[in-house]
Design a protein around this motif. Structure first.
Motif, short mmCIF file in Angstrom:
data_model
loop_
_atom_site.label_atom_id
_atom_site.label_comp_id
_atom_site.label_asym_id
_atom_site.label_seq_id
_atom_site.Cartn_x
_atom_site.Cartn_y
_atom_site.Cartn_z
N PRO B 293 0.83 -1.23 0.00
CA PRO B 293 0.00 0.00 0.00
C PRO B 293 0.85 1.27 0.00
N TYR B 294 1.46 1.56 -1.14
CA TYR B 294 2.31 2.77 -1.22
C TYR B 294 1.49 4.03 -0.96
N ALA B 295 0.27 4.07 -1.51
CA ALA B 295 -0.55 5.27 -1.41
C ALA B 295 -0.76 5.65 0.05
N GLU B 296 -0.99 4.63 0.85
CA GLU B 296 -1.24 4.85 2.28
C GLU B 296 0.01 5.40 2.97
N ARG B 297 1.16 4.77 2.62
CA ARG B 297 2.42 5.13 3.27
C ARG B 297 2.86 6.55 2.88
#
Lengths: 282, 639
Positions: B293-297
């Protein structure tokens, strides 16, 4: 070398057989080049390729040197502008060569200055891989002449005198190597006469050319004779008769006979000369 | 019929002797061709696999926000350069204008430090004795303590006298800032120095305040410039921490499936029951995600954009007045030089910062990385950083620049020497000289390059540095040299290696000029030198050009010397120094392969990057050789 057994085989013998080695001497004051008892060696004097040669070459005339291969005629020619200096072990062992009265092997003679007066045309035409203009201007440029109009004038005049101007005047800046063989040889003549020498030496100038090109060079020689003293080495008997005033016949490093060309070919005084010019050996 | 012309000799399996010999030579030729082809294919395959891998690395670089962090890092680097130039200028000026004062302050520091070290016990005693005198209540005790103190004081005085007497001026004042007179004055002032109170003598105090006063304006400007980037620096630290954490997590995530599998296998095979249970438990803890979950990070990073903007604004706000406040009329010429460079660099830096801020504002973590970026960032990348905790960069440019600069210097030095020697040997020297000079020059090529490198470190490097420090040579760009191992040193040694190649080929080319040309020139009244310069060299020019090209191929492929002598600093040399750039250290394409190939794991991106560098080198060599051949073929003499 010698075709019939009745012929004497030793050059010294032939020379001694001829009563007068130089039956028609040129008066000293008329001569441009005096060759006086010259012997020459390529190996520091161990063996002489020219043996006690003496004769005078007249000014403003064409003198032909003839003789079979290895007789020393080219060597003698290269002695006249000291091109033999390039061979480290070469040496004039006896005698003197005087040009305009000056011994050219004297220690105070600069061969570079000598060669400016004694030009040379080689057997195989050898223009530099430069433009036609640069080839003719070369001799003047190395003398330090930079003036553009002076160079232009000299180049045009030399090319005209060498009968090449009309053929190349539109492409002076293109490479000299693009010319035909005969044209290249005439260019070499133009290059030589551009520096205005007194003497022009020609070492079999037509041997690499076809008959038509040869004829043109011969015409040129006849015209140049008015201005220069010309010494020409040739293998071609007809050529000698056509272009030269006087002829010297060499054999095995010795001068056998020297006389007016007409006399040499029509009425030689030495038997051996007759055999050679009539094609019985050679 | 056939009996007359029958083949003679024994035949084995229908193969005669002549055939066998033919097959042997043919086989050799075939094997060489095959090996070369195999090498080419291997090299090209390994190198080609670099680019897709590089593209994936760059994708991760972007997704984790490290790319954004890199904007800040580079901004910081640029700024730090200006900052360090300012510091250099400041200290240069201080040494020049206040050399004696600084000498006094430093020498006092060194002297007192030595005294503290050597007289440690005595000083302690002295302190205790003084305390005892102060603490004593009764008259009698006080007198007693005082007597003891006097004794110790006398002992200290003697010790001080002795220590000062044997102090070595060259050791204490190692920069030689003090004259004999100042040194003596300092020693005299020190005789009254009290180690307990540790007050500098008035002389030193005066020097210090004079120096501080004189340098106050410069110091203020320096401080302003120096503190301008503090916010940016803080941001840089934060971002590195955040994005590196994301990357570590992402990398761990990627290998989670493999780890889980390994743990499960372990849990079956483990010896004890407890172990099995423990391993199983661990394995179950690992969750396998399909997509990280890159978007979250990345949300953590998005908040930094405003901070970034503010930090840059703060930096610029301090930098401009800081640079403007730098004093103009300096005593030191070098400091003056540096300040004018800072003044030039200031606006450049600000323009760069603004542009970088703009670019970083447009940056999106989820923009795809094209393969073109993968290729261009290799060929034009300015950094080659490996085994970094942040991100590895594979940029060819610093290595290529290093190789090219070194080769160019080598050629500039080698060409006149080899061409001159070739002309001399072939046209002007006598046979005796020829027989001496030619083998000697060719023998240079027989020196092992590692020996040359050794010579470069020990002899040439030292000599160059000594020469560069001669005061009246300081006008030469790049002098005095900071580094002993640098581009110039390597270039000079490579020139030595290139000389035999260029010399031999030039000599051949000159030798091939037909003698008829030389004769014609001489017969026209040309001197030997005129003949060489106007006929021989122009005629041989294609051969000479080919010789130079092959010499270039020789030096750009050379490894040992550059590895030992070039200084191995992986950075594009600072071209701001003009020609002086050659006194900087550099790294080369050959050097990096030799240095790093032994340590990389095969199949990693680093391994493949080195192969790509190798392929570039191979291509360069190939092109050089092909062009040399072409030149000879096209312009070569038919003779």
């Amino acid at each position: 070398m010698v075709t019939t057994s009745s012929q004497p085989t030793d050059a010294a013998e032939i020379a001694s057989a001829s009563a007068a080695n130089n039956p028609n001497p040129i008066a000293k004051e008329d001569s441009m080049i005096e060759v006086d008892d010259v012997s020459f060696s390529y190996d520091m004097g161990k063996t002489n390729v020219l043996k006690n040669i003496s004769f005078n070459i007249p000014a403003g005339k064409v003198t032909a040197l003839i003789g079979p291969s290895g007789c020393g005629k080219s060597t003698l020619l290269r002695c006249l502008n000291r091109m033999n200096d390039l061979v480290d072990t070469s040496k004039v062992t006896t005698g003197q060569i005087r040009i305009m009265g000056q011994d050219i092997n004297a220690s105070d003679v600069d061969p570079i200055e000598l060669r400016k007066q004694v030009g040379m045309v080689f057997q195989k035409y050898n223009p530099f891989p430069k433009s036609i203009y640069d080839n003719v201007a070369y001799g003047l440029r190395i003398q330090g002449i930079k003036n553009k109009s002076k160079l232009n004038e000299a180049v045009e005049k030399s090319l005209q005198r060498a009968a090449l101007w009309s053929e190349v005047k539109d492409r002076l800046n293109s490479s000299a190597l693009g010319l035909s063989g005969g044209q290249q040889q005439r260019l070499c003549i133009a290059r030589t006469i551009a520096v205005n020498p007194r003497i022009v030496l020609m070492d079999e100038p037509c041997s690499a050319l076809d008959p038509i090109a040869t004829a043109r060079i011969e015409e040129l020689i006849a015209e140049l004779q008015e201005e220069f003293t010309i010494v020409i080495v040739t293998h071609n008997m007809q050529q000698a008769t056509r272009v030269s005033d006087r002829t010297a016949f060499f054999y095995l490093g010795e001068l056998i006979e020297y006389n007016d060309t007409a006399t040499i070919f029509a009425n030689p005084s030495v038997r051996h000369t007759e055999d050679y010019v009539s094609g019985r050996f050679g | 019929m056939a009996t007359h012309f029958k083949r003679k000799g024994k035949r084995v399996l229908g193969v005669g002797r002549q055939d066998a010999i033919r097959f042997f030579f043919g086989g050799n030729a075939m094997i060489s061709t095959f090996v070369l082809g195999a090498i080419c294919i291997f090299l090209a395959r390994e190198a080609a696999m670099f680019f897709p891998q590089h593209q994936r690395e760059l994708e991760v670089f972007r997704l984790t926000g490290q790319e954004y962090t890199n904007f800040v890092i580079e901004e910081m680097d640029e700024y730090t350069e200006v900052k360090s130039l300012t510091n250099q200028a400041f200290y240069q000026e201080m040494n020049e204008a206040y050399g004696i004062q600084r000498g006094l302050v430093d020498s006092f520091g060194a002297l007192s430090g030595n005294l503290f070290d050597d007289g440690e016990d005595l000083i302690e005693e002295l302190e205790d004795a003084r305390d005892a005198v102060d603490d004593a209540d009764e008259e009698e005790a006080k007198t007693l303590a005082q007597t003891e103190l006097d004794g110790i004081q006398a002992k200290w005085d003697n010790f001080l006298q002795a220590e000062l007497g044997k102090a070595d001026r060259t050791a204490v004042d190692s920069f030689g800032r003090l004259g004999k007179k100042e040194w003596q004055e300092l020693l005299d002032a020190m005789t009254a120095w009290d180690p307990v109170e540790d007050q500098p003598p008035a002389l030193v105090e005066a020097a210090k305040s004079e120096m501080n006063k004189g340098m106050a304006a410069f110091d203020a400007a320096r401080m302003l410039i120096g503190s301008a980037g503090s916010e940016l620096s803080k941001l840089r630290g934060e971002l590195i921490k955040v994005t590196t954490a994301i990357k570590d997590e992402a990398v761990a995530d990627k290998s989670s499936a493999a780890r889980k599998k390994a743990l499960l296998e372990g849990s079956v095979n483990a010896a004890t029951k407890e172990d099995r249970a423990r391993l199983k438990e661990q394995a179950e803890k690992i969750t396998i995600r399909k997509n990280f979950p890159y978007a979250e990070r990345i949300t953590a990073l998005e908040g930094s954009r405003e901070k970034h903007k503010a930090a840059i604004a703060a930096l610029e706000a301090d930098l401009k007045p800081g640079i403007a406040a730098l004093p103009t009329d300096l005593a030191s010429a070098q400091a003056q030089d540096l300040v004018s460079r800072i003044r030039e660099k200031g606006p450049e830096l600000i323009a760069y910062l603004d542009q970088s801020l703009q670019e970083s504002a447009d940056w999106r973590y989820d923009q795809p990385v094209s393969w073109i970026t993968s290729v261009t960032s290799f060929f034009f990348g300015k950094d080659w950083v490996t085994n970094s905790s942040f991100h590895d960069f594979y940029g060819l440019l610093p290595l290529f620049t290093g190789s090219l600069l070194i080769s160019i210097i080598a050629l500039i030095v080698a060409i006149p020497f080899s061409l001159g020697a070739a002309i001399y040997v072939n046209r002007l020297a006598g046979p005796k000289q020829q027989n001496i000079i030619k083998p000697i020059i060719e023998l240079i090529g027989a020196i092992p390059s590692v020996v040359l490198g050794f010579f470069g470190i020990i002899v040439l490097g030292e000599a160059l540095r000594e020469i560069s420090q001669v005061p009246w040579l300081s006008w030469v760009p790049g002098f005095p040299m900071q580094e002993r191992l640098n581009i110039l040193n390597a270039g000079l040694l490579l020139a030595l290696m290139a000389v035999p190649t260029i010399f031999t080929l030039c000599e051949d080319a000159i030798n091939n000029v037909p003698s008829s040309f030389t004769e014609a020139s001489l017969a026209l009244g040309g001197s030997k030198l005129q003949t060489v310069m106007r006929v021989v060299v122009p005629t041989a020019v294609s051969g000479i050009l080919a010789a130079i090209l092959l010499g270039f191929g020789r030096v750009i492929g050379e490894t040992m010397v550059v590895l030992l002598v070039a200084g191995n600093q992986i950075a594009i040399p600072d071209f701001g120094l003009g020609v002086g750039v050659i006194t900087q250290p550099a790294h080369t394409m050959t050097g990096i392969i030799a240095q790093e190939m032994g340590e990389v794991t095969s199949g990693t991106i680093h391994y493949r990057a080195l192969f790509s560098v190798g392929l570039v080198l191979f291509t360069i060599s190939l092109l050089i050789n092909i062009s040399a051949r072409r030149i000879i073929k096209r312009f070569g003499l038919a003779a």
